[in-house]
Design an enzyme around this catalytic site. Sequence first.
Site, PDB file in Angstrom:
ATOM      1  N   ILE A 132      13.624  13.098 -10.534  1.00  0.00           N
ATOM      2  CA  ILE A 132      14.847  13.901 -10.545  1.00  0.00           C
ATOM      3  C   ILE A 132      15.121  14.356  -9.116  1.00  0.00           C
ATOM      4  O   ILE A 132      14.354  15.131  -8.538  1.00  0.00           O
ATOM      5  CB  ILE A 132      14.688  15.106 -11.501  1.00  0.00           C
ATOM      6  CG1 ILE A 132      14.443  14.614 -12.935  1.00  0.00           C
ATOM      7  CG2 ILE A 132      15.924  16.004 -11.442  1.00  0.00           C
ATOM      8  CD1 ILE A 132      15.528  13.724 -13.521  1.00  0.00           C
TER       9      ILE A 132
ATOM     10  N   ASN B 262      17.728  16.109  -7.931  1.00  0.00           N
ATOM     11  CA  ASN B 262      18.193  17.497  -7.845  1.00  0.00           C
ATOM     12  C   ASN B 262      18.108  18.143  -9.224  1.00  0.00           C
ATOM     13  O   ASN B 262      18.959  17.913 -10.087  1.00  0.00           O
ATOM     14  CB  ASN B 262      19.636  17.533  -7.322  1.00  0.00           C
ATOM     15  CG  ASN B 262      20.129  18.949  -7.093  1.00  0.00           C
ATOM     16  OD1 ASN B 262      19.719  19.877  -7.793  1.00  0.00           O
ATOM     17  ND2 ASN B 262      20.996  19.119  -6.110  1.00  0.00           N
ATOM     18  N   PRO B 263      17.071  18.958  -9.464  1.00  0.00           N
ATOM     19  CA  PRO B 263      16.886  19.523 -10.806  1.00  0.00           C
ATOM     20  C   PRO B 263      18.033  20.428 -11.241  1.00  0.00           C
ATOM     21  O   PRO B 263      18.267  20.603 -12.443  1.00  0.00           O
ATOM     22  CB  PRO B 263      15.570  20.309 -10.689  1.00  0.00           C
ATOM     23  CG  PRO B 263      15.251  20.393  -9.245  1.00  0.00           C
ATOM     24  CD  PRO B 263      15.989  19.308  -8.535  1.00  0.00           C
TER      25      PRO B 263
ATOM     26  N   THR C 204      21.487  20.102 -10.454  1.00  0.00           N
ATOM     27  CA  THR C 204      22.624  19.328 -10.951  1.00  0.00           C
ATOM     28  C   THR C 204      22.205  18.486 -12.154  1.00  0.00           C
ATOM     29  O   THR C 204      23.011  18.232 -13.049  1.00  0.00           O
ATOM     30  CB  THR C 204      23.201  18.429  -9.846  1.00  0.00           C
ATOM     31  OG1 THR C 204      22.153  17.642  -9.288  1.00  0.00           O
ATOM     32  CG2 THR C 204      23.842  19.255  -8.744  1.00  0.00           C
TER      33      THR C 204
ATOM     34  N   GLN D  79      23.965  18.290 -15.819  1.00  0.00           N
ATOM     35  CA  GLN D  79      24.360  17.030 -16.442  1.00  0.00           C
ATOM     36  C   GLN D  79      23.799  16.943 -17.865  1.00  0.00           C
ATOM     37  O   GLN D  79      24.479  16.506 -18.792  1.00  0.00           O
ATOM     38  CB  GLN D  79      23.840  15.871 -15.596  1.00  0.00           C
ATOM     39  CG  GLN D  79      24.642  14.616 -15.718  1.00  0.00           C
ATOM     40  CD  GLN D  79      24.239  13.567 -14.695  1.00  0.00           C
ATOM     41  OE1 GLN D  79      23.476  13.853 -13.760  1.00  0.00           O
ATOM     42  NE2 GLN D  79      24.740  12.378 -14.839  1.00  0.00           N
TER      43      GLN D  79
ATOM     44  N   GLU E  96      23.804   9.066 -19.334  1.00  0.00           N
ATOM     45  CA  GLU E  96      24.065   8.653 -20.721  1.00  0.00           C
ATOM     46  C   GLU E  96      23.032   9.256 -21.682  1.00  0.00           C
ATOM     47  O   GLU E  96      23.369   9.650 -22.799  1.00  0.00           O
ATOM     48  CB  GLU E  96      24.044   7.122 -20.869  1.00  0.00           C
ATOM     49  CG  GLU E  96      24.417   6.326 -19.653  1.00  0.00           C
ATOM     50  CD  GLU E  96      25.896   6.366 -19.307  1.00  0.00           C
ATOM     51  OE1 GLU E  96      26.206   6.456 -18.114  1.00  0.00           O
ATOM     52  OE2 GLU E  96      26.733   6.309 -20.197  1.00  0.00           O
TER      53      GLU E  96
ATOM     54  N   GLY F 232      31.520  13.970 -11.104  1.00  0.00           N
ATOM     55  CA  GLY F 232      31.044  15.293 -11.479  1.00  0.00           C
ATOM     56  C   GLY F 232      29.536  15.480 -11.454  1.00  0.00           C
ATOM     57  O   GLY F 232      29.050  16.590 -11.248  1.00  0.00           O
TER      58      GLY F 232
ATOM     59  N   LYS G  98      15.595   6.772 -12.773  1.00  0.00           N
ATOM     60  CA  LYS G  98      16.066   5.934 -13.874  1.00  0.00           C
ATOM     61  C   LYS G  98      17.498   6.252 -14.291  1.00  0.00           C
ATOM     62  O   LYS G  98      18.157   5.438 -14.923  1.00  0.00           O
ATOM     63  CB  LYS G  98      15.143   6.088 -15.089  1.00  0.00           C
ATOM     64  CG  LYS G  98      13.752   5.491 -14.841  1.00  0.00           C
ATOM     65  CD  LYS G  98      13.033   5.108 -16.123  1.00  0.00           C
ATOM     66  CE  LYS G  98      12.384   6.268 -16.817  1.00  0.00           C
ATOM     67  NZ  LYS G  98      11.441   5.836 -17.891  1.00  0.00           N
ATOM     68  N   GLY G  99      18.003   7.440 -13.947  1.00  0.00           N
ATOM     69  CA  GLY G  99      19.366   7.793 -14.351  1.00  0.00           C
ATOM     70  C   GLY G  99      19.358   8.695 -15.563  1.00  0.00           C
ATOM     71  O   GLY G  99      18.530   8.539 -16.466  1.00  0.00           O
TER      72      GLY G  99
END
Lengths: 721, 173
Positions: free
Chosen positions: A603, A605-606, A608, A612, A679, A468, A675-676
């Site tokens: 980032i 894609n700002p 999506t 998230q 979470e 997603g 960095k992801g």
Amino acid sequence: MGAIGKPVARVDGPAKVTGTATYAAEFHPENMAYAALVHGTIPRGWIKSIATDAAESVPGVIAVVTHLNAPRLPWKPVDAAPVDPGEGEQLRPLHSDEILFAGQPIALVIAESQETARAAAALVSFTCVPSDGAGLVFDRARARPPSDGTRESYPAEWERGDAEGAFASAPRRIEGSYLQPRLFHNAMEPHATIAAWDDEGKLTLWDKSQWVDNVRDQITRNFGLAEDEVRVISPFVGGAFGSALRCWPHVTMAAMAARIARRPVRLELTRRELYTAVGYRPYTLQDVKLAADEDGRLRSVIQTAYGLTSAYEDYGEEVLDPVGMLYDTMSARTVYRLVELDTNTPTPMRGPGAVTGVFALEMAIDEMADAMDMDPLEFRLKNYAERDLKKDLPFSSKALRSCYETAALRFGWEKRDPRRRAMHDGNMLVGYGMATAVWPAMQAPASVRIRLFANGTAVVRTAASDMGPGTYTSMTQVAADRLDLPVERVTFELGDSSLPMAPVHGGSMTMASVGNAVAAGCKKLRDDIARLDGAEDGEHPVETLMRLRRDSFEVDGAAEPGAEAGTHSSYAFGAVFAEVRVDPDFGTVRVPRLVGAYDGGVIVNPRTARSQAIGGMVQGIGMALMEAGEWDDRLGRVMNANLAEYLVPVHADVEELEAVFVESEDRIFNPLGVKGIAEIALCGVAPAIANAVWHATGLRIRELPLTPDRLLMAEQAARTS
Amino acid sequence: MENASTGAEGGAVQARSTMRVTLEVNGREHALDVQARTTLLDALRDRLHLNGTKKGCALGQCGACTVLMDGERVNACLVLAVMAQGRHITTIEGLRGGDGLLHPLQRAFLDHDGFQCGYCTPGQIMSGVGCIEEGHAGSRAEIRQYMSGNICRCGAYVNIVEAIFETAVGTRP
């Protein structure tokens, strides 16, 4: 073309809004049959007898499978995948008469239709003999240290300095116990597997999975097959949040059923079954002790966590990882204990461990600030860690200060009246609260295959997943960026174990892992084409292919973590600010506004990324105010195993959400600088809301969720004391 | 102590013979044999292979299976196939106009990124179409109330509300 950083619309969006994106249960191999499960009802014991004749006599029933007639599988030993607990063995379904938890599947009915399979499953009758087991009551007196395999990742004890001594001698101290209940992923798509064996004995699985390679490996071993005899396909995943990391028993049962029926079989779990057939975030009790100097410098942080695990697997998670690194504290100590219950095994759920540990730590920090008469944000800034004192390493990047400042400004933190129960809107009590968010940035080896065509298109393939967040879209952007092509000329394919190896789609590491593999593959492709005989300097690789009359050119690319893991500590950070309205008469809490600022590195894609982040906030509202698996400790069952009684946020619960990504890039961590962000978006939301509820009401409720009954009881207790 | 049970709560249900029904879905008639207990949702997904209507709970709790029946939104998991005879069923597959273009609400979902995983999306869109048709999309607050039967676990709510509000404003006479 500079596609990285652009708010590109999802490349799989048209398929999703037209209903043509195909999820695991929606494939229709010819002549498919349908399976339904029968579940044991006792938490521990043995199946004494099981009668299947009534079910077998139902027209349309093909077979009823129990431990008495199930095929004996070889169950070759599996090296524990990183998504599996460090010790213990997963349930082997229909393997023996032993029952390990209530809700365990004990029979499987295969029929011509789903309705027939389910109705016939109701006709299977059985008797069970209960036995003594680990027990059903979560009692910290029964806690034990994690076993050896678990301890490697999640130490039983850790300490820097003399934390207890510092606590005892510090002038300012607080301590408290914090409870987070059992939480369920409850992704909208139920887990499902379709299994089909071909004439050569090869198996195809259409499965809901965050890691198709792992499902292939485990099924290969369970059935004693060769790696090329199992293929796992999973192009779309309808949310998972961790529930589809492991290869669960139902996948094995689907393959077993298809072998028995000699035709494709679909096993789609019901919503109720999702509460026992896959894992959950474990019930966790924590004690936190904080001590500070008179000037507000933290001297000691001591955090103890008691996590729930099953009796047959030793599940641990990083509850205590943030302790000792999140703040510049002179000493710190953590203690990690597990409590076994006769229940199914927990599993990672978005932000596993950290979300739980940060909930307790950030509520305690807020209490300490209050005890010091300091602003909660000022107190955190006073104890800001410039270096990871736990690993004794510099951070590869850290823009948390910028997160605090940005979010505070956007939120209007300066309007906060420092006194509790001082802000009102009519009859409503208004509260402002905040919390810090943290999640370790990780990268794992990944590989891709890239083919560039002379017509100016490219196809990138890897066995990654997209549950997603937008893997399809962001990877397309990385490839378009590095190949200098328009986004719409690049196709990204994933979700098939026959594609090049990719790591698990979890832990916020897909962008760092697969993204860097895509970038590395693109560079290799360009370098290799530039080295072709007749290639000219400075021309686009498509021009080279055209001029050399080559239809296409393909390379394999890969990326893996570099040496920086030993020299730097890498984390994503965030700051979350919450406003709440509390009705003093009914104890209801509303969250009109959340503002989060995140340091997630580059980032890609700002658009999506924002989705998230606000999605994490919504789940955080659920965690703070409504979500809890209600455990019956006499029957050993979760009583509210459905979406009407396990409450999750709906439209009416969500108002204004604002997510900001602060300027950040981490080129030490990886070449793309990412960095992801998965979470980190859930971390910190629940404590920010709980701290706001305290500010609004003066009630410090340390048990989640903050339901009206808890607020009213706390209010009553405060009045009588 | 022994513990005797049957495989599912609610007691035994005998399988019955099938019956022939005709379902009108997206303007096309389909004759199919179903059991009395076959839901409209299972008929759409398992028989007609119209996968766009999603199964999230099969208990009427999540809204993922929302379709329009004679223009009104219903949870297809709570409608038996036999009850849907003679009704006009519209699913996400039938939402495009005759020109093949996306429905304005489908376009708005793309523009506002009104989803992540996409699993609740067809139900959100069908419910959103119904919400606008009913005249319950006059404000964001009203939309939030009247869309609360459709759960989105990825948490795209604010984007979904924007998509519906924008579409409602754009289609208002």
